[in-house]
Design a protein around this motif. Structure first.
Motif, PDB file in Angstrom:
ATOM      1  N   GLU A  21       2.012  71.966  35.986  1.00 30.65           N
ATOM      2  CA  GLU A  21       2.757  70.731  36.274  1.00 30.65           C
ATOM      3  C   GLU A  21       4.275  70.891  36.133  1.00 30.65           C
ATOM      4  O   GLU A  21       5.032  70.418  36.996  1.00 30.65           O
ATOM      5  N   LEU A  22       4.720  71.520  35.063  1.00 28.43           N
ATOM      6  CA  LEU A  22       6.158  71.631  34.848  1.00 28.43           C
ATOM      7  C   LEU A  22       6.816  72.463  35.932  1.00 28.43           C
ATOM      8  O   LEU A  22       7.917  72.133  36.399  1.00 28.43           O
ATOM      9  N   GLU A  23       6.160  73.524  36.379  1.00 29.77           N
ATOM     10  CA  GLU A  23       6.716  74.342  37.462  1.00 29.77           C
ATOM     11  C   GLU A  23       6.770  73.561  38.771  1.00 29.77           C
ATOM     12  O   GLU A  23       7.713  73.714  39.559  1.00 29.77           O
ATOM     13  N   VAL A  24       5.778  72.708  39.005  1.00 31.15           N
ATOM     14  CA  VAL A  24       5.807  71.861  40.206  1.00 31.15           C
ATOM     15  C   VAL A  24       6.955  70.862  40.122  1.00 31.15           C
ATOM     16  O   VAL A  24       7.670  70.636  41.111  1.00 31.15           O
ATOM     17  N   LEU A  25       7.166  70.273  38.962  1.00 26.06           N
ATOM     18  CA  LEU A  25       8.283  69.340  38.797  1.00 26.06           C
ATOM     19  C   LEU A  25       9.620  70.033  39.020  1.00 26.06           C
ATOM     20  O   LEU A  25      10.524  69.490  39.670  1.00 26.06           O
ATOM     21  N   LYS A  26       9.748  71.242  38.506  1.00 28.04           N
ATOM     22  CA  LYS A  26      10.983  71.998  38.727  1.00 28.04           C
ATOM     23  C   LYS A  26      11.152  72.337  40.204  1.00 28.04           C
ATOM     24  O   LYS A  26      12.268  72.323  40.734  1.00 28.04           O
ATOM     25  N   GLY A  27      10.047  72.619  40.885  1.00 37.81           N
ATOM     26  CA  GLY A  27      10.095  72.903  42.311  1.00 37.81           C
ATOM     27  C   GLY A  27      10.329  71.673  43.164  1.00 37.81           C
ATOM     28  O   GLY A  27      10.629  71.781  44.357  1.00 37.81           O
ATOM     29  N   SER A  28      10.183  70.492  42.560  1.00 38.48           N
ATOM     30  CA  SER A  28      10.397  69.226  43.276  1.00 38.48           C
ATOM     31  C   SER A  28      11.721  68.577  42.899  1.00 38.48           C
ATOM     32  O   SER A  28      12.050  67.491  43.406  1.00 38.48           O
ATOM     33  N   GLU A  29      12.497  69.243  42.024  1.00 40.24           N
ATOM     34  CA  GLU A  29      13.645  68.593  41.397  1.00 40.24           C
ATOM     35  C   GLU A  29      14.691  68.116  42.398  1.00 40.24           C
ATOM     36  O   GLU A  29      15.330  67.073  42.198  1.00 40.24           O
ATOM     37  N   GLU A  30      14.866  68.838  43.485  1.00 40.81           N
ATOM     38  CA  GLU A  30      15.877  68.443  44.478  1.00 40.81           C
ATOM     39  C   GLU A  30      15.591  67.064  45.069  1.00 40.81           C
ATOM     40  O   GLU A  30      16.516  66.364  45.494  1.00 40.81           O
TER      41      GLU A  30
END
Length: 239
Positions: free
Chosen positions: A168-177
């Motif tokens: 989940e955290l990696e997905v959130l970081k990948g969605s941050e933009e």
């Protein structure tokens, strides 16, 4: 999910005509999510970790005019998803995962494919969810959400749903933009390590708090035999 919950889910799928197209392929709409979704009136849904379309079916029932962009990197569930939504022009499936950088990454495929993860399956997962052990590994594409979704595509109110088995955290970081464009984030998270190296619920909450998202509720909690919470679905709204 206990027997009563399974029977309730089956009944809700049978009486809801929007779910019938899923039942044809053995896919049950995620009716357990309806209490948190029914008042949101979303026009855009991003479904990351879509599997066979369980959540997307529930979203389609509640948001008939919404554009749904679903991400599922595994070919077998993705093929079923495509069959379920083949007649829905507002649903688009992207056969990829989401992460901070664009790359090929190993996914650890479980005997129950909705338990597959980009992280190795841990002992707690095997103990608490029998039958979810490692079956095989595969290289799949992942990348930032902005590779496939533009800011103009996200019409408000917008929901970002994440169900990715510890990633989940990696997905959130990948969605941050694009995070600022979402009104709601709905993410499955865990209180104990089910997948090796995963971020736990407190880290997810802290990350989203620092991005102005506030936790509004926890749904569908799963407890172990001792009554301790294992995981749940965390609902955040933009403050």
């Amino acid at each position: 999910m206990n027997l009563f919950e399974k029977l309730t889910k089956f009944y809700m799928n049978v009486i809801n005509k929007n779910s019938w197209k899923g039942l044809r392929y053995g896919v049950f709409a995620g009716t357990e999510h309806e209490p948190v979704l029914r008042d949101l009136n979303c026009l855009t849904v991003i479904d990351i970790g879509a599997n066979r379309g369980q959540f997307s079916l529930a979203a389609r029932h509640l948001f008939p005019k919404a554009a749904i962009y679903a991400f599922e990197p595994l070919p077998n569930p993705a093929a079923i998803f495509k069959k379920v939504f083949k007649d829905d022009p507002l649903v688009q499936l992207i056969q990829s995962g989401i992460g901070k950088t664009r790359e090929l990454r190993t996914i650890h495929i479980s005997y129950k494919d909705d338990s597959s993860s980009f992280l190795p399956i841990g002992e707690n997962q095997l103990r608490l969810f029998p039958g979810t052990g490692h079956k095989e590994s595969k290289e799949v594409e992942i990348g930032p959400l902005s590779l496939w979704i533009t800011a103009k595509s996200i019409k408000k109110p917008a929901l970002l749903k994440i169900d990715v088995q510890g990633f989940e955290l990696e997905v959130l970081k990948g969605s941050e933009e694009l995070l600022d464009l979402f009104d709601y984030i709905y993410v499955e998270s865990s209180f104990c390590e089910l997948y090796l190296g995963q971020a736990l619920a407190d880290e997810i909450i802290a990350f989203l708090f620092s991005r102005q998202f506030r936790l509004k509720g926890i749904y569908n909690l799963f407890y172990d035999k001792r009554g301790k919470p294992v995981q749940g679905d965390f609902f955040f709204t933009k403050s």
